[in-house]
Design a protein around this motif. Structure first.
Motif, PDB file in Angstrom:
ATOM      1  N   GLU A  15       0.843  -1.195   0.000  1.00 42.38           N
ATOM      2  CA  GLU A  15       0.000   0.000   0.000  1.00 42.38           C
ATOM      3  C   GLU A  15       0.883   1.251   0.000  1.00 42.38           C
ATOM      4  OE1 GLU A  15      -3.762  -1.565   2.624  1.00 42.38           O
ATOM      5  OE2 GLU A  15      -1.863  -1.150   3.649  1.00 42.38           O
ATOM      6  N   LEU A  17       1.268   5.432   0.999  1.00 41.91           N
ATOM      7  CA  LEU A  17       0.805   6.465   1.925  1.00 41.91           C
ATOM      8  C   LEU A  17       0.416   7.719   1.156  1.00 41.91           C
ATOM      9  CD1 LEU A  17       0.494   7.228   4.966  1.00 41.91           C
ATOM     10  CD2 LEU A  17       2.752   8.281   4.776  1.00 41.91           C
ATOM     11  N   ARG A  20      -3.995  14.136   2.976  1.00 38.57           N
ATOM     12  CA  ARG A  20      -4.898  15.194   2.517  1.00 38.57           C
ATOM     13  C   ARG A  20      -4.488  16.528   3.135  1.00 38.57           C
ATOM     14  NH1 ARG A  20     -10.877  14.092   3.877  1.00 38.57           N
ATOM     15  NH2 ARG A  20     -10.163  14.819   5.902  1.00 38.57           N
ATOM     16  N   TRP A  31      -5.661  15.338  -2.024  1.00 39.66           N
ATOM     17  CA  TRP A  31      -4.717  14.326  -1.567  1.00 39.66           C
ATOM     18  C   TRP A  31      -3.405  14.493  -2.316  1.00 39.66           C
ATOM     19  CZ3 TRP A  31      -5.742  10.995   2.420  1.00 39.66           C
ATOM     20  CH2 TRP A  31      -7.070  10.996   2.884  1.00 39.66           C
ATOM     21  N   ASP A  99      -5.586  14.227   7.237  1.00 37.00           N
ATOM     22  CA  ASP A  99      -5.888  12.803   7.140  1.00 37.00           C
ATOM     23  C   ASP A  99      -4.772  12.119   6.356  1.00 37.00           C
ATOM     24  OD1 ASP A  99      -7.235  10.398   7.414  1.00 37.00           O
ATOM     25  OD2 ASP A  99      -8.838  10.888   6.001  1.00 37.00           O
ATOM     26  N   ARG A 101      -3.885   8.012   4.642  1.00 37.19           N
ATOM     27  CA  ARG A 101      -4.398   6.669   4.380  1.00 37.19           C
ATOM     28  C   ARG A 101      -3.317   5.835   3.714  1.00 37.19           C
ATOM     29  NH1 ARG A 101     -10.209   7.672   2.848  1.00 37.19           N
ATOM     30  NH2 ARG A 101     -10.876   8.996   4.568  1.00 37.19           N
ATOM     31  N   TRP A 102      -3.364   4.545   3.976  1.00 35.67           N
ATOM     32  CA  TRP A 102      -2.579   3.568   3.224  1.00 35.67           C
ATOM     33  C   TRP A 102      -3.532   2.984   2.191  1.00 35.67           C
ATOM     34  CZ3 TRP A 102       2.517   3.265   3.520  1.00 35.67           C
ATOM     35  CH2 TRP A 102       3.168   3.697   4.690  1.00 35.67           C
ATOM     36  N   VAL A 103      -3.172   3.103   0.917  1.00 32.35           N
ATOM     37  CA  VAL A 103      -4.088   2.773  -0.171  1.00 32.35           C
ATOM     38  C   VAL A 103      -3.403   1.833  -1.167  1.00 32.35           C
ATOM     39  CG1 VAL A 103      -5.442   3.775  -2.072  1.00 32.35           C
ATOM     40  CG2 VAL A 103      -5.178   5.040   0.063  1.00 32.35           C
ATOM     41  N   PHE A 111      -9.476   8.848  -5.063  1.00 33.39           N
ATOM     42  CA  PHE A 111      -9.172  10.057  -4.306  1.00 33.39           C
ATOM     43  C   PHE A 111      -8.919  11.221  -5.256  1.00 33.39           C
ATOM     44  CE2 PHE A 111      -8.187   6.434  -1.750  1.00 33.39           C
ATOM     45  CZ  PHE A 111      -8.608   6.776  -0.470  1.00 33.39           C
TER      46      PHE A 111
END
Length: 126
Positions: A15, A17, A20, A31, A99, A101-103, A111
């Motif tokens: 994933e 990182l 935002r 993002w 914010d 996120r690991w995506v 996003f």
């Protein structure tokens, strides 16, 4: 032209990182891949280590050049220089972002990224 470095940080699960931009910052709500402006005489790798420590309290190791994208915003042109990086340690604490996120790479398209980051999103999704 403003030179900016961006880190494409991968975890053990593959994933990436993303962060935002918080209200009150340029590109708020968009993002991005975390990073920051290069200081005079600074390499992108050194910049990324410094910026990620300052902005997120994490230590990274840039290991591979990923690409460059030049983008004209309303008042400034930036040259965004991306590097892939490993996360070495630390616990994320946000300063310029609201914010993180690991995506999975295939989910990056869900996003809304800052325009300068979009070509890198497309490269990662291919």
């Amino acid at each position: 032209m403003l030179e900016v470095a961006a880190a494409i940080i991968e975890n053990k699960e593959g994933e990436i990182l993303i962060a935002r931009r918080r209200e009150g910052k340029s590109q708020a709500g968009f993002w991005e891949f975390p990073g920051g402006k290069l200081e005079p005489g600074e390499t992108p790798e050194v910049c990324l280590k410094r910026e990620l420590k300052e902005e997120m309290q994490i230590e990274i190791e840039p290991y591979a050049y990923f690409g460059i994208n030049e983008h004209q915003y309303e008042t400034v042109t930036i040259r965004l220089i991306a590097y892939k990086a490993h996360l070495l340690g630390g616990t994320i604490q946000l300063v310029d972002h609201d914010d993180v996120r690991w995506v999975r790479p295939q989910d990056l398209g869900l996003f809304r990224f800052a325009p300068a980051d979009v070509p890198f999103v497309q490269m990662l999704m291919d």
